[in-house]
Design an enzyme around this catalytic site. Sequence first.
Site, PDB file in Angstrom:
ATOM      1  CG  ASN A 156      37.229  39.220  40.113  1.00 60.25           C
ATOM      2  OD1 ASN A 156      36.870  39.331  41.558  1.00 60.25           O
ATOM      3  ND2 ASN A 156      37.899  39.329  39.042  1.00 60.25           N
ATOM      4  CG  HIS A 159      31.853  41.851  42.520  1.00 59.78           C
ATOM      5  ND1 HIS A 159      31.775  43.627  42.075  1.00 59.78           N
ATOM      6  CD2 HIS A 159      32.420  41.365  40.923  1.00 59.78           C
ATOM      7  CE1 HIS A 159      32.057  43.262  40.669  1.00 59.78           C
ATOM      8  NE2 HIS A 159      31.776  42.291  39.792  1.00 59.78           N
ATOM      9  CG  HIS A 192      41.061  44.558  39.576  1.00 56.79           C
ATOM     10  ND1 HIS A 192      40.158  45.011  38.482  1.00 56.79           N
ATOM     11  CD2 HIS A 192      42.428  44.870  39.387  1.00 56.79           C
ATOM     12  CE1 HIS A 192      41.398  45.639  37.958  1.00 56.79           C
ATOM     13  NE2 HIS A 192      42.628  46.111  38.418  1.00 56.79           N
ATOM     14  NE  ARG A 194      39.142  48.532  39.362  1.00 60.63           N
ATOM     15  CZ  ARG A 194      38.250  49.344  38.930  1.00 60.63           C
ATOM     16  NH1 ARG A 194      39.364  50.203  38.467  1.00 60.63           N
ATOM     17  NH2 ARG A 194      38.269  48.355  37.677  1.00 60.63           N
ATOM     18  NE  ARG A 198      36.754  51.083  41.472  1.00 64.16           N
ATOM     19  CZ  ARG A 198      36.266  51.915  40.238  1.00 64.16           C
ATOM     20  NH1 ARG A 198      35.330  50.556  39.646  1.00 64.16           N
ATOM     21  NH2 ARG A 198      36.855  52.575  39.808  1.00 64.16           N
ATOM     22  CG  HIS A 199      37.200  45.812  44.251  1.00 63.36           C
ATOM     23  ND1 HIS A 199      38.392  45.171  43.639  1.00 63.36           N
ATOM     24  CD2 HIS A 199      36.007  46.046  43.505  1.00 63.36           C
ATOM     25  CE1 HIS A 199      38.131  45.353  42.709  1.00 63.36           C
ATOM     26  NE2 HIS A 199      37.441  46.329  42.576  1.00 63.36           N
ATOM     27  CD  GLU A 219      40.950  41.530  36.873  1.00 65.17           C
ATOM     28  OE1 GLU A 219      40.742  40.418  36.995  1.00 65.17           O
ATOM     29  OE2 GLU A 219      40.541  42.722  36.559  1.00 65.17           O
ATOM     30  CB  THR A 249      33.654  45.903  36.122  1.00 69.39           C
ATOM     31  OG1 THR A 249      34.326  45.423  35.452  1.00 69.39           O
ATOM     32  CG2 THR A 249      33.024  46.748  34.143  1.00 69.39           C
ATOM     33  CB  THR A 250      38.280  45.491  33.558  1.00 69.20           C
ATOM     34  OG1 THR A 250      38.566  45.394  34.556  1.00 69.20           O
ATOM     35  CG2 THR A 250      39.638  45.771  32.775  1.00 69.20           C
ATOM     36  CD  GLU A 300      41.240  37.413  31.815  1.00 72.85           C
ATOM     37  OE1 GLU A 300      42.306  37.465  32.844  1.00 72.85           O
ATOM     38  OE2 GLU A 300      40.369  37.565  32.306  1.00 72.85           O
ATOM     39  CG  HIS A 340      35.533  41.520  31.881  1.00 72.27           C
ATOM     40  ND1 HIS A 340      34.129  42.134  32.107  1.00 72.27           N
ATOM     41  CD2 HIS A 340      35.747  42.460  32.982  1.00 72.27           C
ATOM     42  CE1 HIS A 340      34.158  43.230  32.081  1.00 72.27           C
ATOM     43  NE2 HIS A 340      35.176  43.053  32.758  1.00 72.27           N
TER      44      HIS A 340
HETATM   45  N1  PXP Z   1      38.921  39.381  33.995  1.00 69.04           N
HETATM   46  C1  PXP Z   1      39.216  40.624  34.238  1.00 69.04           C
HETATM   47  C2  PXP Z   1      40.715  41.111  33.383  1.00 69.04           C
HETATM   48  C3  PXP Z   1      38.511  41.483  34.491  1.00 69.04           C
HETATM   49  O1  PXP Z   1      38.691  42.463  35.018  1.00 69.04           O
HETATM   50  C4  PXP Z   1      37.669  40.993  35.634  1.00 69.04           C
HETATM   51  C5  PXP Z   1      36.321  41.990  36.120  1.00 69.04           C
HETATM   52  O2  PXP Z   1      37.379  41.882  37.699  1.00 69.04           O
HETATM   53  C6  PXP Z   1      36.611  39.794  34.999  1.00 69.04           C
HETATM   54  C7  PXP Z   1      38.276  38.557  34.693  1.00 69.04           C
HETATM   55  C8  PXP Z   1      35.592  38.992  35.920  1.00 69.04           C
HETATM   56  O3  PXP Z   1      34.549  39.631  34.900  1.00 69.04           O
HETATM   57  P1  PXP Z   1      32.915  39.226  35.216  1.00 69.04           P
HETATM   58  O4  PXP Z   1      33.129  39.820  37.463  1.00 69.04           O
HETATM   59  O5  PXP Z   1      32.208  40.638  34.815  1.00 69.04           O
HETATM   60  O6  PXP Z   1      33.008  38.104  35.605  1.00 69.04           O
END
Ligand code: PXP
Length: 388
Positions: A156, A159, A192, A194, A198-199, A219, A249-250, A300, A340
Site C-alpha cells: 500500500n 503513505h 486508497h 479517499r 487526504r493522500h 481501496e 486510518t481505517t 480481506e 492492517h
Molecule cells: N488493508 C486495508 C483495508 C487498509 O485500509 C489498510 C490501511 O490503508 C491496509 C490494509 C494497510 O494497513 P497498514 O498501513 O497498517 O499496513
Amino acid sequence: MPVLLSNKYPGPSPVCPSHLRRTAEQLLEAARRSDHELSLLLVDDRAMQEINRQWRHKDKPTNVLSFPQADDDYISPQPCLGDIVISVDTARRQARQRGISLHHHLTILLVHGFVHLLGYDHEGSARQAEEMTALEDHYLHILATRRTKMVKLAINVDHVATLRQARGNTEPDPVTAAAIAELAGAVGIVVHLREDRRHMQDRDVEILRKTVQTKLNLEMAAAEEIIAIALDLGPDMVTLVPEKRQELTTEGGLDVAAQKEKLRDVIARMTAKNIPTSLFIDPDSKQIQAAREVGATFVEIHTGRYADATSEAEEDQEFMLIAAAAEEAYEAGLRVNAGHGLNYVNSARVAALPFIEELSIGHAVMARAIFVGLDQAVREMVDICRFA
Ligand code: PXP
C-alpha cells in the site's frame, strides 16, 4: 484419517490445527508412509512435564517427544507409526527466540519427532546424530518445496502520498514508489482513494492504472463518487472499506451484514465491469456469511486488533480469530486476503496461515523505507512472506 490430531492445549491455542495436520500428511507422503497412521498431540508445558516425568523420568517440560507404536498395543486396519507430543508453550517460546513463525518451528519439531519414530536417535552416537540431522534437513527441504502456497505481498503506497501532501508539491511520488515496490518483489499495489483525498489523488490512480505491472487494488468506500471513478478506471480489483472523515486510518471492518442490499448492488456493478470485489471485514462469522451472500469474490480480514494487542494472551486470542475466519471464509468459497497494522514482527504468523492468499501492508514498510530504502524494506517483507 492418517493423521490423528488431538489438541489438548488448554485455553485458546495459537496453532492452526488444519495447517499442522496438512503438514503432517505431507510428511507421511514424503517418507512414503501414507499408509500409516500418525498421532499428534498438542499440550501445554504442564502436561508435557508430566509426560516427560512419567515416561523418561525427567521432571521438566520439553518441546517434542515421540513414542513409537509397539506392535501389539494397537488394533487398527492401518499400521501406526506412533505418537508425537508437542508442547505448544515451549514451541512458542523457542520460535520467538529464533525469530521464526510458530508454524515454521512446529514443522521443525514435527519432523524431528517423526524421524525419531522412524528409528533414528541422535542420543545414540555422533554418527547417528549426523544421519538424523541429514534426514530432518531432507524432509524439511521437501516440505518447503512442496508448499502449495506462498502468501503474496501487496504494498500500500498511500503513505508516500501522505508525505507529498504534507507539502502539497510533487514529491515523493507514489507512482515511483509503486514501481520500486514491484521491482523489489511486491505482486500487487494497493491505493486508497479517499473521499477527502487526504493522500492519493485522482491523478495518482489514473497513472498507476497505466503503469502498475502486477495488480492494482483500489481501496475505497462504497460512495457514489468513488464508485463512478472505479468503474471508469477499471482496477484489477477493488476493496470496499468503511471510511470516516475523522479517523487517522481505517478503523475497523465493514458491517456487511447491516448493508447487504447496498453492497450487493455495488458488487454487481463492479462484476459487470469484470472487477472482482473484496470486502474488508473483521474476523467474524456473521460478516463472512454476509460477504458470501452479497457475492464478494474476496474478503480481506482486518488484522488491526491482532496488531494492536498489548499482551501475548490478547495477541494469541486475536490471531485465533483470524485463523478461524480465514478457514471459514475459504470453506465458504471466498478468496482470503488480510491486512492492517502488519509489521516485521507480527506478519510471519499471519503469512503462515494456509488459507490466506495475500497480505496488504503499507505503514510498516514505508516507515522502514525511510531508514533502509524502499527496495530493501519491501524485499525484507517479501522474505518474511516467503519463509513464513
Ligand atoms: N488493508 C486495508 C483495508 C487498509 O485500509 C489498510 C490501511 O490503508 C491496509 C490494509 C494497510 O494497513 P497498514 O498501513 O497498517 O499496513
